[in-house]
Design an enzyme around this catalytic site. Structure first.
Site, PDB file in Angstrom:
ATOM      1  CD  GLU A   1      -3.455   0.507   1.677  1.00  0.00           C
ATOM      2  OE1 GLU A   1      -3.401  -0.849   2.301  1.00  0.00           O
ATOM      3  OE2 GLU A   1      -4.525   1.244   1.851  1.00  0.00           O
TER       4      GLU A   1
ATOM      5  CD  GLU B   1      -4.260  -0.265   9.130  1.00  0.00           C
ATOM      6  OE1 GLU B   1      -3.650  -1.206   8.982  1.00  0.00           O
ATOM      7  OE2 GLU B   1      -4.799   0.233   8.236  1.00  0.00           O
TER       8      GLU B   1
HETATM    9  C1  BGC Z   1      -5.355   2.646   4.839  1.00  0.00           C
HETATM   10  C2  BGC Z   1      -5.781   3.734   5.616  1.00  0.00           C
HETATM   11  C3  BGC Z   1      -6.699   4.623   4.748  1.00  0.00           C
HETATM   12  C4  BGC Z   1      -7.819   3.450   4.662  1.00  0.00           C
HETATM   13  C5  BGC Z   1      -9.174   4.302   3.940  1.00  0.00           C
HETATM   14  C6  BGC Z   1      -6.377   1.976   4.402  1.00  0.00           C
HETATM   15  O1  BGC Z   1      -6.194   0.861   3.514  1.00  0.00           O
HETATM   16  O2  BGC Z   1      -4.351   1.906   5.361  1.00  0.00           O
HETATM   17  O3  BGC Z   1      -5.014   4.387   6.353  1.00  0.00           O
HETATM   18  O4  BGC Z   1      -7.035   5.800   5.133  1.00  0.00           O
HETATM   19  O5  BGC Z   1      -7.474   2.346   4.012  1.00  0.00           O
HETATM   20  O6  BGC Z   1     -10.020   3.356   3.447  1.00  0.00           O
END
Ligand code: BGC
Length: 907
Positions: free
Chosen positions: A485, A762
């Site tokens: 990501e 997270e």
């Molecule tokens: C990210 C987040 C992001 C979110 C929004 C995730 O996969 O890591 O931090 O804001 O998706 O959907």
């Protein structure tokens, strides 16, 4: 202007700098009229600038301009005082100032600035690509990964070199060498921008690397963000498969002539496959030292079997200088432990979750290999790579076999604390811990903010927030640095920007990122979910898209940069106007998917958007906040666009309508909200969505009650978490905010800390209380978003906040609590160092403050009666002591210390 005749000796001008470049980094600037900032150091208390004078000389020291002294108290981002710079023009600038006391400083040390190539016509170079078979040929829609390559050009110089500049960039990532020496220390240049619109050029002073006679220049080139696939589920290649280099080396020779060596302009550039066999941002790097070609970037190297290069068309109008600092190696960490896992693998623990790569010193037979895999956590004592999803994060080093070889991958980075090192073919044993180091890499911003307090757990939480920022400011402010990501999610930086702006001078990184945001914004104003936009589909999402408005505002508030507001104004308007359109006649944004209070702990693990707070309540509250900011920002930029009498009045009146609609839809006359959640109350209180004072009182009490009912565990997601403590403090419920802060049970800020976290997770429960890893697909251990509480720690616990843009006026108003006996916030404001520091001792509280020259502060002493006027002070050191009978409101002082256990579920 009243000014003294000579310097007083107690006042000096330091840190003269240009735009958002660091002190000393004026080379290759991309604006013709760079704004100047400086810091005045003085022993004079209450110092206020009455005027300044700037002297501008050219590269040879000849005066270009010594404009008249200016009667002004501005010292941050003041206008360029001379003729605009032309491309390549160099100036030395000195500044002196006069204070309102009549005293004068001497001239500052000279600061140098030199323009880069400002217009496309400056380029004789063209992009060149290695003339290997076109990787796209026969590859259909999905050409294979571009092979990392080397490019080189040999040339003669007939005179001594007086000065030389290299202007360089790439479609891909590059490193340059001249005559066998690495040029610069940038990592992963040119970084990641919205390449179709903006590609950054670096300017290097390479005078010392060239000499009369035979010379050579060479470059490594790999796919990086440009040619690699980005995103989850295999990702997609966004920009192109054809990697190319643009380099223009300009030499000024002793005989007064100039010589240019340029890619694609008649010079003989040749290419060859590099010893990097494969390289990818997510995949890692595979390097075979047996394929090295000694002397490849020197003169005299035989490149007859190298292939020619071909020119690649590219709009040179997209080129521009770097705005903020480049990515560099910023720290080297040694292993704290090396263990052998149950399956017999060697696992190195660096004791810190970080972003960068592993460097090894190895000695072994030719062809022996080291395979390095990375992970943030262990599971059952083994490397746990599941959270990386599709990112292989694996580096491989194959040795030449001729002594000690030092290797670190060039064109990748990993998010890791642990590295598993598999050695093959080393008959005399694999490299030991002394031979291994972790190298942290990120945008090389100046550190500007510090916080500490008497509770070691909270100080560690803060350290984790700092590391979270370091790992996720690798050129682009990203969500996470380890999995497939690593994208510039707009919502994440929206909530984290205030914290980030305190910790580091990130104005340049964020201003550059905002230019990408505007570039990638749809014609309809929709802001992509990630910037640079790497996703196929995008849609308007509250809070995420609002980054277009809030981030420029934060830069203005924290760094005093009105220019960013002006530059972003069209983008800010386009976004808000789009959302106002979506809200329609009823002024509620009440349709469509929203991430809203993302990752509220009550949301189902695989549907983080299903939070307890109504997503459309969140969306409408966010719209109202953005409208308020637009109105305030319009006042600052003085926007009077065509067709509208006045932007400020326009946005203010829509904000009033949205507020009224919000109140109709979501607020009971009592002040209770239809979404009876902490995030809903926090939003309503912070964004002034409750019309009546009685309602605000009721909502504050209700918020505190909900916090209590949740057992002081976190019950908020991305939107509520950054503001819940502020909302509580604003409602006179600081003790509840502290209860949240010092909570150790899951979910809470301290829960990960007590599980050995060295960055912010997270998810609140990335590792479950029973020690098992949360097996959900989306589980990063280095996400800065929930660390946005850092801003509250700095402003309220430490007690240092900006009260006017750029900290021109400070607010020093700590609210002690949580059993803390001391806390301090320290920040290098654009005007100089500031500090708020308090400690409780012997029935009193001592507050020490440092107020930078040319600023003032309003001070509210702890325990002062509400409504009492703040004390106003000028610059200098100040100290107060007031009776403070309570040890510190809130909990008794923390028990025990920190568990420093590693993230080791089921170990
Ligand atoms: C990210 C987040 C992001 C979110 C929004 C995730 O996969 O890591 O931090 O804001 O998706 O959907």
């Amino acid at each position: 202007m009243s000014r003294a005749t000579g310097p007083t000796g107690t006042t000096a001008v330091t840190a003269v700098r240009f735009e958002h470049r660091r002190v000393g980094d004026g080379l290759g600037i991309g604006v013709a009229a760079p704004r100047l900032s400086w810091i005045t150091e003085t022993k004079v208390p209450g110092w206020w600038q009455a005027g300044y004078q700037v002297e501008v000389v050219d590269g040879r020291g000849e005066p270009v301009a010594t404009p008249e002294p200016v009667e002004s108290d501005e010292s941050v981002l003041v206008p360029w005082p001379a003729e605009p710079l032309g491309s390549r023009e160099r100036r030395r600038v000195r500044v002196r100032v006069w204070g309102s006391d009549g005293g004068a400083s001497g001239w500052s040390e000279p600061a140098e600035v030199e323009a880069g190539l400002l217009v496309p016509a400056d380029w004789s170079a063209r992009f060149v690509a290695p003339d290997f078979a076109d990787p796209a040929a026969g590859g259909g829609d999905d050409p294979p990964t571009a092979r990392p390559s080397l490019l080189r050009c040999a040339f003669e110089v007939h005179e001594p070199v007086e000065s030389a500049r290299l202007y360089v960039t790439a479609l891909g990532v590059y490193e340059v060498e001249i005559n066998g020496t690495r040029v610069g220390d940038q990592v992963l240049a040119p970084g990641w921008t919205s390449y179709d619109h903006r590609l950054r050029v670096e300017t290097f002073d390479v005078t010392g690397l060239l000499h009369p006679g035979a010379n050579a220049i060479g470059a490594w080139l790999a796919e990086g963000w440009y040619g690699g696939k980005l995103g989850w589920d295999g990702g997609r290649r966004i920009y192109g498969h054809r990697l190319a280099l643009l380099a223009q080396l300009e030499l000024a020779l002793a005989d007064g002539t100039t010589q240019t060596v340029a890619t694609g302009a008649g010079d003989r550039w040749r290419a060859h496959a590099s010893p990097i066999v494969a390289s990818g941002i997510y995949a890692g790097e595979d390097y075979d030292a047996r394929r090295e070609q000694p002397g490849w970037s020197r003169a005299g190297f035989d490149d007859r079997d190298w292939l020619p290069t071909t020119n690649v068309e590219r709009d040179l109008g997209t080129l521009g200088a770097r705005v903020g600092p480049p990515v560099r190696r910023t720290e080297t960490l040694r292993p704290v432990a090396v263990t052998t896992s149950a399956s017999g693998r060697a696992i190195v623990d660096f004791g810190q979750n970080l972003v960068g790569r592993v460097r090894v010193n190895a000695q072994g037979e030719s062809g022996s290999t080291l395979t390095i895999r990375h992970a943030e956590v262990l599971e059952g004592g083994e490397l746990c790579t599941a959270p990386l999803r599709g990112a292989a994060a694996t580096d491989r080093f194959t040795l030449r076999g001729d002594g000690v070889e030092t290797w670190e991958p060039r064109f990748t980075f990993h998010g890791f604390r642990y590295a598993e090192i598999e050695a093959q073919g080393f008959s005399a044993g694999a490299p030991g811990p002394d031979a291994i180091a972790a190298v942290a890499c990120h945008s090389d911003m100046e550190r500007t903010g510090w916080f500490s307090c008497s509770d070691e757990r909270i100080t560690q939480l803060h350290a984790n927030i700092v590391w979270g920022m370091r790992g996720n400011f690798l050129d682009v402010p990203t969500d996470c640095p380890q999995r497939d990501e690593r994208l510039g999610w707009t919502g994440d930086i929206n909530v984290f920007a205030p914290t980030a702006s305190f910790l580091y001078d990130c104005a340049g990184v964020l201003a550059s990122w905002l230019a990408d945001l505007a570039a990638d914004q749809g014609d309809d104003g929709v802001v992509p979910l990630v910037v640079p936009n790497a996703l196929e589909a995008t849609f308007p999402a509250a809070v995420w898209g609002d980054a277009a408005v809030i981030v420029p505002w934060v830069i203005y508030q924290r760094f005093g940069d009105v220019g960013v507001l002006r530059d972003q104004w069209a983008s800010m308007r386009a976004w808000v106007d789009h959302v106002v359109g979506l809200a329609g006649e009823n002024r509620l944004w009440d349709e469509g998917f929203q991430f809203a209070d993302w990752l509220d702990p009550s949301a189902p693990e695989d549907r983080p958007q299903q939070a307890r707070t109504d997503p459309h309540l969140v969306a409408t509250a966010a719209l109202c906040h953005s409208l308020d900011v637009m109105a305030a920002a319009a006042d600052v930029v003085g926007a009077r666009p065509e067709g509208r009498a006045d932007d400020a009045a326009h946005y203010r009146s829509i904000a009033a309508e949205v507020r009224a609609a919000f109140a109709r839809e979501y607020v009971a006359p009592s002040g209770l909200l239809v979404s009876d959640s902490q995030t809903a109350y926090a939003l309503a209180l912070r964004y002034a969505l409750l019309p009546e004072a009685e309602q605000r009182l009721r909502a504050g009490r209700r918020l505190a009650k909900l916090v209590r009912h949740a057992g002081h565990r976190i019950a908020t997601g991305f939107v509520g978490t950054p503001i819940v403590c502020d909302a509580l403090c604003g409602a006179g419920e600081a003790a509840s905010a502290y209860e949240l802060l010092v909570q150790e049970e899951c979910p809470s800020w301290l829960y990960p800390v007590l599980h050995g976290a060295t960055t912010v997770w997270e998810r609140w429960d990335g590792i479950k209380p029973d020690g098992s890893l949360n097996g959900v697909r989306m589980n990063s251990f280095n996400h800065y978003a929930l660390g946005a509480v850092g801003d509250w720690l700095h402003r309220t616990v430490g007690g240092l906040a900006p009260a006017a843009p750029g900290y021109r006026r400070l607010r020093i108003a700590p609210i002690p609590g949580g059993g803390l006996s001391s806390a301090s916030s320290h920040h290098r404001t654009p005007y100089g160092p500031a500090e708020s520091s308090w400690r409780i001792e012997d029935g009193s509280i001592a507050l020490d403050a440092l107020v930078p020259p040319n600023t003032t502060a309003e001070v509210v002493l702890p325990g002062a009666a509400t409504g009492r006027d703040p004390i106003r002070v000028g610059s200098g050191r100040h100290a107060w002591r007031v009776p403070y009978p309570i040890a510190s409101p809130g909990r008794p002082a923390p028990r025990g210390g920190l568990s420093r256990s590693a993230h080791r579920p089921r170990s």
